[in-house]
Structure formats: C-alpha cells, structure tokens
Design a protein around this motif. Structure first.
Motif, mmCIF file in Angstrom:
data_model
loop_
_atom_site.group_PDB
_atom_site.id
_atom_site.type_symbol
_atom_site.label_atom_id
_atom_site.label_comp_id
_atom_site.label_asym_id
_atom_site.label_seq_id
_atom_site.Cartn_x
_atom_site.Cartn_y
_atom_site.Cartn_z
ATOM 1 N N LYS A 178 0.844 -1.196 0.000
ATOM 2 C CA LYS A 178 0.000 0.000 0.000
ATOM 3 C C LYS A 178 0.878 1.245 0.000
ATOM 4 N N TYR A 179 0.521 2.210 -0.849
ATOM 5 C CA TYR A 179 1.265 3.466 -0.946
ATOM 6 C C TYR A 179 0.312 4.654 -0.906
ATOM 7 N N ARG A 180 0.885 5.779 -0.510
ATOM 8 C CA ARG A 180 0.166 7.056 -0.584
ATOM 9 C C ARG A 180 0.962 7.968 -1.504
ATOM 10 N N VAL A 181 0.330 8.446 -2.569
ATOM 11 C CA VAL A 181 0.973 9.311 -3.556
ATOM 12 C C VAL A 181 0.347 10.697 -3.441
ATOM 13 N N HIS A 182 1.169 11.736 -3.445
ATOM 14 C CA HIS A 182 0.608 13.095 -3.382
ATOM 15 C C HIS A 182 1.342 14.003 -4.368
ATOM 16 N N GLU A 199 -4.397 7.036 -2.529
ATOM 17 C CA GLU A 199 -3.999 5.832 -1.815
ATOM 18 C C GLU A 199 -4.254 4.642 -2.730
ATOM 19 N N LEU A 200 -3.230 3.799 -2.910
ATOM 20 C CA LEU A 200 -3.369 2.705 -3.868
ATOM 21 C C LEU A 200 -2.714 1.437 -3.350
ATOM 22 N N PHE A 239 -6.971 5.892 -14.360
ATOM 23 C CA PHE A 239 -5.776 5.317 -13.732
ATOM 24 C C PHE A 239 -5.936 3.807 -13.572
ATOM 25 N N ASP A 240 -7.100 3.390 -13.075
ATOM 26 C CA ASP A 240 -7.373 1.976 -12.832
ATOM 27 C C ASP A 240 -7.251 1.158 -14.114
ATOM 28 N N GLU A 241 -7.724 1.715 -15.225
ATOM 29 C CA GLU A 241 -7.707 0.995 -16.496
ATOM 30 C C GLU A 241 -6.335 1.038 -17.175
ATOM 31 N N ARG A 250 -8.463 5.218 -2.857
ATOM 32 C CA ARG A 250 -9.033 6.475 -2.359
ATOM 33 C C ARG A 250 -8.298 7.639 -3.025
ATOM 34 N N LEU A 251 -9.054 8.533 -3.613
ATOM 35 C CA LEU A 251 -8.473 9.710 -4.262
ATOM 36 C C LEU A 251 -9.120 10.957 -3.682
ATOM 37 N N ARG A 252 -8.281 11.903 -3.279
ATOM 38 C CA ARG A 252 -8.812 13.160 -2.742
ATOM 39 C C ARG A 252 -8.185 14.354 -3.458
#
Length: 372
Positions: A178-182, A199-200, A239-241, A250-252
């Motif tokens: 699990k990663y958090r990208v910002h 979050e992915l 992104f998912d595809e 989760r995307l904010r």
C-alpha cells in the motif's frame, strides 16, 4: 465569453501590495491551524495534515518570494519591473503566469546573485547615501529586494505551477503493498493551488517506487490528469484501467481558495455582501474557501485480460445522499470557509441560503481557531 485577462488586476500601489501580502501571510498561518483542528475532529489523519502542511508552507514561501520581488512596486526604482497580477474575479490569488515567471527566475537565480552586491554591501551603500545625500535610497532598496527575492527562490520548497508526485510507503512488503501518492498543481484555469492525494494498492512484482518503468509512467499519467475540470471519478477510472497491477482505493483533491476580500477582489455572491457589510479593518477583510473532494473504492470486480488471466477493477462509491453523485463524480464533497470574527458575525446574522452545510472556521485576533 469574457477575456480572462480582463479579470486580472495589477497591484500597482505600494501600500495595497504590502497589505495583500500581509493578508496572505496571516491566511497561510491560519490554514495550518485549521488543519490541526480538522485532525483533532477526525476529518483529517495525521498523514493528511503532514502532506497538506508541506504544500501550505510552499504557498507561504511563494508569497514571501513574490512579496520581495514586488516590495518597491509603485516607487521610482529607475527600472520598470511591473506589478503583481492577481485574479480579482475568480480566485483572489496571483495569476498562473506569475508562477511561470517565478519558475523561470528560479532557474537563473544563481547567475543573478553572482552579479549582485551582497546584502551587507547594499545596506552599507544605503546608509552612505542617506548620510551623504540625505535622500531615500530607493534604487538601492530595489536592488536589495531583488537580491532577497532570488535568495528566496534558491532556498526552494516553494509552491510551483507543477509539483510532481511523491510516494510514501504505508504497509506491506510482498504480494500487495500500500502506498500514498501526493502531488499538486496551480490550476491555470482558475488560478488556485490544488492538492491531490491518492492511496493505492500495488500488486506488481517490483515495488512501485523502485520500478523504473511504472513509476515514471504513473507520474506522467497523474500530472496529465490533474485538471480541475476533470471529475475524480474520471481520473480514478482512467488510472485503474491504465495500470493493471495498481489499484486506486481512495483519491482526494483539495482546492485552496478562492480568497475573497472587499478591498482586493470583485467576486459576486453572498460572501461579497457579507464582507461589504462587515466593514472589517485591514487584515480582517477576507474569507478563504476550502473544498475537499473524496472518491473511495466500494468494491472490486474481476475482468478478463487475455485468455487465461484476470485483473482487478475498482467500483467507486458515489455520493448517495446528494442526488448529485453522478454529477460530482465523488463519494463526498466537503466545503468550508475560513474567516475572521467580524465577517463571521455578519454571515451568521444574514444566514444566506446554501451556507448551512458549509463548515466555518473562525479565526480570533489571537489566532485561535473555532469550528462551527
């Protein structure tokens, strides 16, 4: 269709320019306190606050640099250097072009400083001119302000037009990590800083930060999709595809602004009327909007990929209560405003439609933040 340039205003008056920068110095300080209140209430995690604080500090440093650049605006410096251009209608923030010029200046800051006298030398020359000529050393003051501007650019950590993605490990070592990208952008359409947090899950063979193929592709993809006009649902599904072994959970997106001020901006709507009626003293004539959009994965489905394999695809939850979930493309949208006490009192008395569901963070003269 209106010309965007007609909504831009140059702050050509010395005192107006300095009041504008002082206002934003206070606002960026309040933003950190508001984030702390939201963490205490549980609406932001400690990790969220750390990420937001990083970008808010960048905004503060950007305003500090620009305040040095335009310190002597409206004075006879012997050299025309323009004035700060702000978006007076839509955002209240500097225009996107200001950040582009600042980024270009940063590339050449070292070369400029090599050819400029030191701060101490300029101050000595200023004292000498005051004593010998009994005159205000405006041109030397201008040279000093430009030196301080370039020094601020060299220190870095500012909020630029583009802030490429950074990645933090959250948990997991093999199989599923699990990663958090910002990342962040200064939205050129609305002249506002916009911050993204994704979050992915990563099911690839090589950990994403160390993957020389996927990580650059992810960075390019996310920056290309960082447009305020795009719904979070559109960004997340794309992104998912595009990445079969990366799964956005989760995307904010956080919009910082607009900033409303009766003295500086020409926005329409209830806030304009509130500020006009409040007649607040300098430093308290402002309101800052803050919007947080959240999109969360509700469940996972499996989709065939070729003859013998399947891939995970996310099904995202849309807001079930607003009746506008399809339109907003988000699971939840939270709107808030940050404002001093006097404008809040007028807002509470007028109680305009549409503000009941807006969070209000009220800043006291001492800096204390109260939540309503």
């Amino acid at each position: 269709m209106t010309d965007a340039a007609s909504d831009h205003r140059g702050l050509t008056d010395t005192f107006a320019s300095r009041r504008y920068f002082q206002k934003f110095e206070a606002i960026t300080t309040h933003l950190g306190r508001v984030a702390a209140v939201m963490e205490t209430e549980g609406s932001l995690s400690r990790e969220d606050v750390k990420i937001l604080a990083r970008y808010v500090r960048g905004i503060a440093y950007t305003f500090k640099a620009l305040s040095m650049k335009y310190l002597l605006v409206g004075r006879d410096t012997g050299k025309f250097f323009g004035s700060l251009s702000i978006d007076a209608t839509e955002s209240g923030f500097p225009t996107f072009q200001e950040l582009l010029v600042m980024a270009n200046d940063a590339q050449q800051a070292g070369a400029h400083l090599e050819n400029m006298p030191s701060v101490e030398a300029l101050k000595d020359q200023m004292v000498g001119q005051i004593i010998s000529e009994q005159a205000i050393p405006t041109r030397l003051q201008f040279a000093l302000s430009q030196r301080l501007y370039y020094e601020e650019l060299l220190r870095g950590h500012l909020f630029w037009a583009r802030m490429d993605p950074r990645i933090d490990w959250v948990e997991g070592f093999s199989g599923r990590r699990k990663y958090r990208v910002h990342w962040a952008v200064y939205d050129s359409q609305i002249n506002l800083p916009t911050i993204y947090v994704l979050e992915l899950d990563d099911t690839g063979r090589v950990a994403l930060p160390k993957d020389e193929r996927r990580w650059p592709e992810v960075q390019r993809h996310l920056m290309a999709q960082s447009l305020g006009a795009l719904k979070l649902l559109t960004i997340a599904k794309g992104f998912d595809e595009s990445f079969d072994d990366l799964h956005p959970k989760r995307l904010r997106r956080f919009h910082i602004g607009p900033m409303y001020s009766h003295a500086f901006t020409r926005q329409t709507g209830p806030i304009r009327d509130v500020l006009a009626e409040a007649k607040s003293p300098p430093g308290e004539d402002w309101t800052l909007a803050w919007t947080a959009e959240t999109l969360e994965s509700e469940r996972v489905t499996e989709e065939r990929a070729g003859w013998f394999s399947t891939v995970e695809r996310e099904v995202f939850a849309l807001d079930p209560f607003s009746g506008r979930g399809i339109d907003t493309g988000a699971t939840e949208t939270t709107r808030a405003i940050i404002l001093p006490q006097r404008p809040f009192q007028v807002l509470a008395e007028k109680n305009p439609p549409g503000f009941a569901s807006v969070r209000k963070f009220v800043v006291s003269p001492g800096g204390r933040v109260l939540s309503y």
